[in-house]
Design a protein around this motif. Structure first.
Motif, PDB file in Angstrom:
ATOM      1  N   ILE A 190      -5.201   1.108 -19.985  1.00 12.03           N
ATOM      2  CA  ILE A 190      -4.093   0.149 -19.885  1.00 12.03           C
ATOM      3  C   ILE A 190      -3.100   0.577 -18.816  1.00 12.03           C
ATOM      4  CG2 ILE A 190      -2.100  -0.805 -21.117  1.00 12.03           C
ATOM      5  CD1 ILE A 190      -3.787  -0.646 -23.687  1.00 12.03           C
ATOM      6  N   SER A 191      -2.783   1.876 -18.760  1.00  8.18           N
ATOM      7  CA  SER A 191      -1.819   2.366 -17.761  1.00  8.18           C
ATOM      8  C   SER A 191      -2.345   2.179 -16.346  1.00  8.18           C
ATOM      9  CB  SER A 191      -1.500   3.843 -18.013  1.00  8.18           C
ATOM     10  OG  SER A 191      -2.610   4.674 -17.722  1.00  8.18           O
ATOM     11  N   GLN A 192      -3.662   2.367 -16.163  1.00  4.71           N
ATOM     12  CA  GLN A 192      -4.252   2.182 -14.839  1.00  4.71           C
ATOM     13  C   GLN A 192      -4.233   0.714 -14.414  1.00  4.71           C
ATOM     14  OE1 GLN A 192      -5.633   4.754 -12.597  1.00  4.71           O
ATOM     15  NE2 GLN A 192      -4.189   5.744 -13.975  1.00  4.71           N
ATOM     16  N   ILE A 193      -4.555  -0.175 -15.364  1.00  3.07           N
ATOM     17  CA  ILE A 193      -4.540  -1.611 -15.042  1.00  3.07           C
ATOM     18  C   ILE A 193      -3.125  -2.062 -14.690  1.00  3.07           C
ATOM     19  CG2 ILE A 193      -4.877  -3.929 -15.988  1.00  3.07           C
ATOM     20  CD1 ILE A 193      -7.178  -2.770 -17.653  1.00  3.07           C
ATOM     21  N   LEU A 194      -2.141  -1.665 -15.513  1.00  2.00           N
ATOM     22  CA  LEU A 194      -0.744  -2.028 -15.242  1.00  2.00           C
ATOM     23  C   LEU A 194      -0.277  -1.412 -13.923  1.00  2.00           C
ATOM     24  CD1 LEU A 194       0.931  -1.707 -18.763  1.00  2.00           C
ATOM     25  CD2 LEU A 194       0.559  -3.797 -17.440  1.00  2.00           C
ATOM     26  N   GLY A 195      -0.664  -0.133 -13.705  1.00  5.06           N
ATOM     27  CA  GLY A 195      -0.239   0.555 -12.484  1.00  5.06           C
ATOM     28  C   GLY A 195      -0.764  -0.117 -11.233  1.00  5.06           C
ATOM     29  N   PHE A 196      -2.053  -0.476 -11.242  1.00  6.94           N
ATOM     30  CA  PHE A 196      -2.631  -1.141 -10.069  1.00  6.94           C
ATOM     31  C   PHE A 196      -2.042  -2.538  -9.879  1.00  6.94           C
ATOM     32  CE2 PHE A 196      -6.157   1.977 -10.084  1.00  6.94           C
ATOM     33  CZ  PHE A 196      -6.211   2.209  -8.717  1.00  6.94           C
ATOM     34  N   THR A 197      -1.739  -3.228 -10.974  1.00  7.77           N
ATOM     35  CA  THR A 197      -1.162  -4.568 -10.867  1.00  7.77           C
ATOM     36  C   THR A 197       0.239  -4.510 -10.254  1.00  7.77           C
ATOM     37  OG1 THR A 197      -2.402  -5.311 -12.811  1.00  7.77           O
ATOM     38  CG2 THR A 197      -0.514  -6.643 -12.135  1.00  7.77           C
ATOM     39  N   LEU A 198       1.087  -3.658 -10.819  1.00 11.07           N
ATOM     40  CA  LEU A 198       2.453  -3.520 -10.297  1.00 11.07           C
ATOM     41  C   LEU A 198       2.428  -2.959  -8.873  1.00 11.07           C
ATOM     42  CD1 LEU A 198       4.214  -2.015 -13.464  1.00 11.07           C
ATOM     43  CD2 LEU A 198       4.340  -4.368 -12.631  1.00 11.07           C
ATOM     44  N   GLY A 199       1.519  -2.001  -8.636  1.00 13.71           N
ATOM     45  CA  GLY A 199       1.427  -1.399  -7.313  1.00 13.71           C
ATOM     46  C   GLY A 199       0.955  -2.369  -6.256  1.00 13.71           C
ATOM     47  N   THR A 200       0.036  -3.233  -6.615  1.00 17.68           N
ATOM     48  CA  THR A 200      -0.472  -4.215  -5.655  1.00 17.68           C
ATOM     49  C   THR A 200       0.624  -5.185  -5.231  1.00 17.68           C
ATOM     50  OG1 THR A 200      -2.704  -4.058  -6.589  1.00 17.68           O
ATOM     51  CG2 THR A 200      -2.196  -6.011  -5.271  1.00 17.68           C
ATOM     52  N   VAL A 201       1.426  -5.624  -6.202  1.00 14.19           N
ATOM     53  CA  VAL A 201       2.550  -6.520  -5.875  1.00 14.19           C
ATOM     54  C   VAL A 201       3.530  -5.816  -4.939  1.00 14.19           C
ATOM     55  CG1 VAL A 201       4.530  -7.784  -6.809  1.00 14.19           C
ATOM     56  CG2 VAL A 201       2.339  -7.799  -8.033  1.00 14.19           C
ATOM     57  N   TRP A 202       3.814  -4.544  -5.251  1.00 12.15           N
ATOM     58  CA  TRP A 202       4.743  -3.782  -4.391  1.00 12.15           C
ATOM     59  C   TRP A 202       4.152  -3.578  -2.996  1.00 12.15           C
ATOM     60  CZ3 TRP A 202       4.164   1.058  -2.064  1.00 12.15           C
ATOM     61  CH2 TRP A 202       5.316   1.554  -1.452  1.00 12.15           C
ATOM     62  N   LEU A 203       2.857  -3.269  -2.923  1.00  9.95           N
ATOM     63  CA  LEU A 203       2.191  -3.049  -1.636  1.00  9.95           C
ATOM     64  C   LEU A 203       2.253  -4.307  -0.779  1.00  9.95           C
ATOM     65  CD1 LEU A 203       0.391  -1.415   0.284  1.00  9.95           C
ATOM     66  CD2 LEU A 203      -1.593  -2.191  -1.044  1.00  9.95           C
ATOM     67  N   ILE A 204       1.987  -5.472  -1.374  1.00  5.24           N
ATOM     68  CA  ILE A 204       2.016  -6.733  -0.620  1.00  5.24           C
ATOM     69  C   ILE A 204       3.415  -7.010  -0.082  1.00  5.24           C
ATOM     70  CG2 ILE A 204       1.766  -9.237  -0.824  1.00  5.24           C
ATOM     71  CD1 ILE A 204      -0.475  -8.697  -2.870  1.00  5.24           C
ATOM     72  N   ARG A 205       4.422  -6.796  -0.918  1.00  6.95           N
ATOM     73  CA  ARG A 205       5.794  -7.041  -0.473  1.00  6.95           C
ATOM     74  C   ARG A 205       6.229  -6.033   0.594  1.00  6.95           C
ATOM     75  NH1 ARG A 205       9.287  -8.735  -5.909  1.00  6.95           N
ATOM     76  NH2 ARG A 205       8.002 -10.547  -6.461  1.00  6.95           N
ATOM     77  N   SER A 206       5.809  -4.788   0.431  1.00  7.03           N
ATOM     78  CA  SER A 206       6.183  -3.755   1.410  1.00  7.03           C
ATOM     79  C   SER A 206       5.569  -4.058   2.775  1.00  7.03           C
ATOM     80  CB  SER A 206       5.726  -2.377   0.921  1.00  7.03           C
ATOM     81  OG  SER A 206       6.362  -2.030  -0.283  1.00  7.03           O
ATOM     82  N   VAL A 207       4.303  -4.456   2.777  1.00 12.28           N
ATOM     83  CA  VAL A 207       3.643  -4.806   4.036  1.00 12.28           C
ATOM     84  C   VAL A 207       4.332  -6.010   4.677  1.00 12.28           C
ATOM     85  CG1 VAL A 207       1.496  -5.674   5.055  1.00 12.28           C
ATOM     86  CG2 VAL A 207       1.418  -3.824   3.368  1.00 12.28           C
ATOM     87  N   GLY A 208       4.735  -6.987   3.864  1.00 10.07           N
ATOM     88  CA  GLY A 208       5.437  -8.154   4.404  1.00 10.07           C
ATOM     89  C   GLY A 208       6.778  -7.793   5.017  1.00 10.07           C
ATOM     90  N   TYR A 209       7.508  -6.914   4.363  1.00 12.95           N
ATOM     91  CA  TYR A 209       8.810  -6.475   4.887  1.00 12.95           C
ATOM     92  C   TYR A 209       8.631  -5.708   6.198  1.00 12.95           C
ATOM     93  CZ  TYR A 209      13.544  -4.442   4.746  1.00 12.95           C
ATOM     94  OH  TYR A 209      14.842  -4.064   5.029  1.00 12.95           O
ATOM     95  N   ALA A 210       7.662  -4.792   6.226  1.00 13.34           N
ATOM     96  CA  ALA A 210       7.401  -4.026   7.444  1.00 13.34           C
ATOM     97  C   ALA A 210       6.919  -4.926   8.571  1.00 13.34           C
ATOM     98  CB  ALA A 210       6.363  -2.937   7.163  1.00 13.34           C
ATOM     99  N   ARG A 211       6.101  -5.933   8.229  1.00 13.40           N
ATOM    100  CA  ARG A 211       5.600  -6.872   9.236  1.00 13.40           C
ATOM    101  C   ARG A 211       6.735  -7.680   9.861  1.00 13.40           C
ATOM    102  NH1 ARG A 211       1.408  -6.917  12.275  1.00 13.40           N
ATOM    103  NH2 ARG A 211       3.113  -7.048  13.753  1.00 13.40           N
ATOM    104  N   ALA A 212       7.686  -8.100   9.031  1.00 16.17           N
ATOM    105  CA  ALA A 212       8.819  -8.873   9.531  1.00 16.17           C
ATOM    106  C   ALA A 212       9.666  -8.047  10.504  1.00 16.17           C
ATOM    107  CB  ALA A 212       9.677  -9.356   8.366  1.00 16.17           C
TER     108      ALA A 212
END
Length: 473
Positions: A190-212
């Motif tokens: 459960i911790s791995q599934i939650l971690g990857f889910t939350l991390g993926t959202v953060w990764l997508i937003r971080s890449v978008g911010y850096a891209r901008a």
């Protein structure tokens, strides 16, 4: 921020950070990401407010992340003594999670403080205005991204610490003592599934911010503008001081690898090879070459020492992989195999002495040129002479302590070749018992001298760093 290289490094750092950990095991090493971020913030740290605090936070996190390696080794050592002891895993995990959680939030806070401060005082609007997610194309405000970053890193620390609570020793309803709960595997899942889910959202937003920020391509111009407003000379001085300070502290920290750390479970092999100290020290000397033109003797002898220390280490590992020290007095083959180790030990000491003397002379030149008043100045008098002599004497003292510690290590190589045995008798028949070194107390001498060398190195180079700052700031 360079359009291609810096953006690629940022994305790599984000990828390294987004994944959840399993206890103290980090599948994608976080220290790589933290040091990348620290490197990318180098220029900004010297130009604009708050970036230095963020960069320092990244460096601290990188060091803490590297400490996962010895912590994991400690867990293996304890588990080797008692395979049922899982409490050490929970203790180590919670300690690392607590430290990393606090330091990560602090570093993130300083990062956003620095970016928003620069965005509000320059024309880099991408630092503070909403940006688009690269996948969902949804607009995200920078404040929302900031808050989610705090949330993600707190969750990341909790999600790899909480499952290990199920590893604590407890008493079952039937009265049995157990160190493993059936709830542990699903908790990890459960911790791995939650971690990857939350991390993926953060990764997508971080890449978008850096891209901008990268697409706008005004970040470096804004830094230069801020630095120019605060005096370009001051900016260059700060860059030079920080580079010098980093190299001096790196030199001091590298002396940790002169300590002798060995465990019986690892057949007595030293887990901190000395040649790493020689390599790091040589790199630091080379990077300081522009400040000390006479760097070549220290650099060349540093490389020589690193090579000899590596050969010495390899020979000792080969010997200890096949024999024990107790075999030397009873096995002719072991005695012959130990001879190259003894020869290498003497060469190790000789090369270290030469290197230590050259390092002392190197830092004598560094002290005269980069601390206090220059000897070439007309105002250079008795006080300035005494000041430089005091620092130079400390450099010589460091050299002497290092040589004593190295000499003790070399002497121990020969002491280990002489092992006595205690005998017990049963029915008048002698029985061989535990082998004992002829000088069992000598390990304390080695440890004391090595710790003194490391401690004095940290003191000396910290003092030298402060003196450099006083001269150029």
């Amino acid at each position: 921020m360079k359009t291609k290289s810096d953006y690629a490094l940022l994305v790599l750092a984000f990828v390294m950070l987004f994944n959840p950990n399993i206890t103290v095991i980090d599948l994608l090493p976080d220290f790589v990401a933290w040091f990348i971020l620290a490197r990318l913030f180098d220029r900004a740290a010297d130009a604009a407010p708050h970036f230095e605090e963020a960069r320092a936070g990244f460096v601290r996190l990188g060091i803490i992340s590297i400490l996962r390696i010895p912590v994991f080794a400690l867990i293996l050592f304890v588990k080797g003594k008692d395979p049922t002891d899982n409490n050490i895993i929970t203790l180590a995990t919670f300690t690392m999670a607590a430290i990393e959680g606090v330091l990560t939030v602090m570093a993130a806070k300083n990062t956003f403080l620095a970016l928003f401060h620069l965005g509000e005082r320059s024309d880099v609007a991408s630092l503070i205005k909403p940006f688009k997610s690269p996948i969902t194309k949804r607009t995200v405000s920078t404040d929302a991204y900031k808050e989610y970053t705090y949330f993600f890193f707190i969750c990341k620390a909790l999600l790899y610490a909480l499952p290990d609570m199920f590893l604590l020793t407890r008493v079952t309803d039937a009265g049995y003592v157990t160190s493993f709960s059936p709830y542990y595997p699903p908790a990890i899942l459960i911790s791995q599934i939650l971690g990857f889910t939350l991390g993926t959202v953060w990764l997508i937003r971080s890449v978008g911010y850096a891209r901008a920020i990268t697409d706008e391509n005004k970040f470096n111009d804004a830094l230069f503008s801020v630095a120019r407003d605060g005096s370009i000379d001051a900016y260059e001085r700060k860059r030079r001081i920080r580079k010098t300070s980093t190299l001096l502290i790196a030199f001091a920290i590298s002396t940790v690898f002169t300590l002798v750390v060995s465990f019986d479970d690892f057949r007595g092999i030293d887990i901190l090879p000395c040649f790493i100290f020689g390599i790091v020290a040589s790199i630091c000397i080379f990077r300081l070459r522009s400040q000390v033109p006479s760097f070549k003797p220290a650099f060349i002898t540093g490389l020589l020492y690193s090579f000899v220390a590596a050969v010495d280490y390899v020979l000792s590992v080969i010997f200890l992989s096949r024999y024990k020290y107790a075999d030397i007095t009873r096995n002719v083959l072991a005695e012959k195999a130990y001879l190259p180790v003894q020869i290498a030990g003497v060469m190790h000491l000789a090369s270290f002495i030469i290197f230590a003397v050259c390092v002392a002379l190197f830092f004598k030149a560094f002290i005269l040129n980069h601390t206090g008043l220059s000897p070439e100045s007309e105002r250079y008098g008795k006080m300035e002479t005494a000041y430089h002599e005091s620092l130079i004497q400390r450099s010589y003292r460091l050299c002497g302590i290092g040589i004593l510690a190295a000499a003790a290590r070399c002497a121990n190589v020969f002491i280990n070749a002489y092992v006595s045995f205690s005998y017990t008798y049963k029915d008048d028949v002698p029985s061989l018992t535990v082998p004992v070194s002829v000088a069992p107390w000598f390990n304390i001498v080695i440890a004391a001298l090595s710790l003194l060398y490391v401690g004095y190195s940290l003191y000396f180079f910290s003092t030298l760093k402060d003196e450099v700052k006083m001269k150029y700031l």
